[in-house]
Design a protein around this motif. Structure first.
Motif, PDB file in Angstrom:
ATOM      1  N   TRP A   1      81.900  51.921  29.315  1.00 27.14           N
ATOM      2  CA  TRP A   1      82.607  52.982  30.060  1.00 27.14           C
ATOM      3  C   TRP A   1      83.236  53.704  29.344  1.00 27.14           C
ATOM      4  N   GLY A   2      83.020  55.030  29.646  1.00 27.03           N
ATOM      5  CA  GLY A   2      83.753  56.157  28.798  1.00 27.03           C
ATOM      6  C   GLY A   2      85.036  56.700  29.279  1.00 27.03           C
ATOM      7  N   PRO A   3      85.869  57.373  28.447  1.00 28.45           N
ATOM      8  CA  PRO A   3      87.099  57.795  28.976  1.00 28.45           C
ATOM      9  C   PRO A   3      87.156  58.120  30.407  1.00 28.45           C
ATOM     10  N   GLY A   4      88.330  57.718  31.198  1.00 30.22           N
ATOM     11  CA  GLY A   4      88.429  57.988  32.340  1.00 30.22           C
ATOM     12  C   GLY A   4      87.719  57.159  33.413  1.00 30.22           C
ATOM     13  N   GLU A   5      86.837  56.463  32.976  1.00 34.58           N
ATOM     14  CA  GLU A   5      85.985  55.641  34.123  1.00 34.58           C
ATOM     15  C   GLU A   5      86.790  54.182  34.238  1.00 34.58           C
TER      16      GLU A   5
ATOM     17  N   SER B   1      94.178  51.252  29.774  1.00 31.36           N
ATOM     18  CA  SER B   1      92.744  50.943  28.900  1.00 31.36           C
ATOM     19  C   SER B   1      91.664  51.975  29.309  1.00 31.36           C
ATOM     20  N   SER B   2      92.178  52.632  30.515  1.00 26.66           N
ATOM     21  CA  SER B   2      90.997  53.742  30.783  1.00 26.66           C
ATOM     22  C   SER B   2      90.835  54.891  30.045  1.00 26.66           C
ATOM     23  N   ALA B   3      91.730  55.163  29.090  1.00 28.71           N
ATOM     24  CA  ALA B   3      91.837  56.345  28.469  1.00 28.71           C
ATOM     25  C   ALA B   3      90.825  56.247  27.257  1.00 28.71           C
ATOM     26  N   ARG B   4      90.520  54.937  26.942  1.00 29.69           N
ATOM     27  CA  ARG B   4      89.447  54.600  25.692  1.00 29.69           C
ATOM     28  C   ARG B   4      88.355  54.229  26.325  1.00 29.69           C
TER      29      ARG B   4
END
Length: 291
Positions: free
Chosen positions: A119-123, A72-75
């Motif tokens: 949280w943005g992508p990658g966070e 889910s960190s990619a979204r």
């Protein structure tokens, strides 16, 4: 005598076992005690559900909590936290890219409706719970519920999503309520039927007679048939001092833990005039059907 390295491994193993033992059967919630935690240590927790809770008894040391599944960190994601009162013994921070920490919840009465973070992508979607120093940790419990969901309009700037309670008591600017009409969980055209104040929860409940539900991303309000009206309950912080007033409004806001919370509420004529002008100049952020 056990070698130091072996003792360290045994301590880490005990901490990990204690943390695992605190998970609920569905692994959506965790309950544990700081009394089993080594001073200065950081316990590692992971909850993969979109809803759950944390109950940290007698907080000591720190916990790092990761929310959501491994992919889910990619979204972009939005997480909302609602503390259980009284929230005592710890502070909750959100972990940003690069390891920077941003305060979300402090000891004492929490904000009405809770607090949210995007949280943005990658966070990493990680929260950092830090125990606050007290001589007596008895009767101190840091407990909160959480919700996690995807950001439905990631192309819009983060400030368009109305997160948190900062500035919740000021009227929205024209640019803000145009953006809110695109990003809010609900957009309702209606009138104020009444307002009830709850001093214990520090919130006001606005009863709205909805002539029309323009949009809702979650089933917060029952949509009636053609020409029918429904009543809806929308919450706002008590400190905003909301009072009943005449006229029709466009109520826009967000869902938190199954409740509707107000973001912007311009008068309908004001919104219609602003939206029509922005549409004519191709400056409207999204299409809104007002008829």
């Amino acid at each position: 005598m056990q070698p130091p390295a072996l003792l360290c491994a045994l301590c880490c193993g005990l901490l990990a076992t204690a943390a695992r033992a605190g998970y609920s059967e569905d692994r959506c919630s965790w309950r544990g005690s700081g009394l089993t935690q080594e001073p200065g240590s950081v316990g590692q927790l992971a909850l993969a559900c979109t809803e759950g809770g944390i109950e940290w008894l007698y907080p000591a040391g720190a916990l790092r909590l990761t929310l959501g599944g491994p992919d889910s960190s990619a979204r972009p994601r939005i997480a909302c936290l609602r503390p259980t009162q009284p929230f005592a013994g710890a502070q909750v921070f959100t972990e940003r890219a690069g390891g920077a920490l941003e305060l979300l919840l402090a000891e004492g009465p929490g904000p009405a409706g809770g607090r949210c973070v995007r949280w943005g992508p990658g966070e990493g979607r990680a929260l950092f719970l830090q125990a606050t120093p007290h001589r007596d940790i008895s009767r101190r419990v840091a407990s909160f519920r959480f919700e996690l969901r995807e950001d439905g309009r990631p192309e819009l700037p983060p400030q368009a999503h109305g997160l948190g309670t900062d500035g919740a008591c000021r009227p929205c600017t024209e640019a803000e309520f145009l953006l809110a009409s695109c990003t809010s969980d609900f957009v309702i055209h209606g009138t104020i039927h009444g307002v009830a104040h709850n001093t214990e929860l520090q919130e006001s409940v606005i009863t709205v007679t909805a002539a029309r539900v323009l949009r809702q991303t979650l089933p917060l309000f029952q949509v009636g048939g053609s020409g029918s009206q429904v009543q809806a309950s929308i919450r706002t912080p008590l400190r905003c001092g909301v009072r009943p007033g005449p006229g029709t409004f466009l109520f826009m806001g967000w869902s938190r833990f199954g409740e509707a919370w107000l973001g912007c509420a311009p008068r309908f004529q004001e919104f219609s005039r602003t939206y029509t002008a922005a549409h004519a100049n191709h400056l409207h952020p999204c299409e809104v059907v007002l008829d």
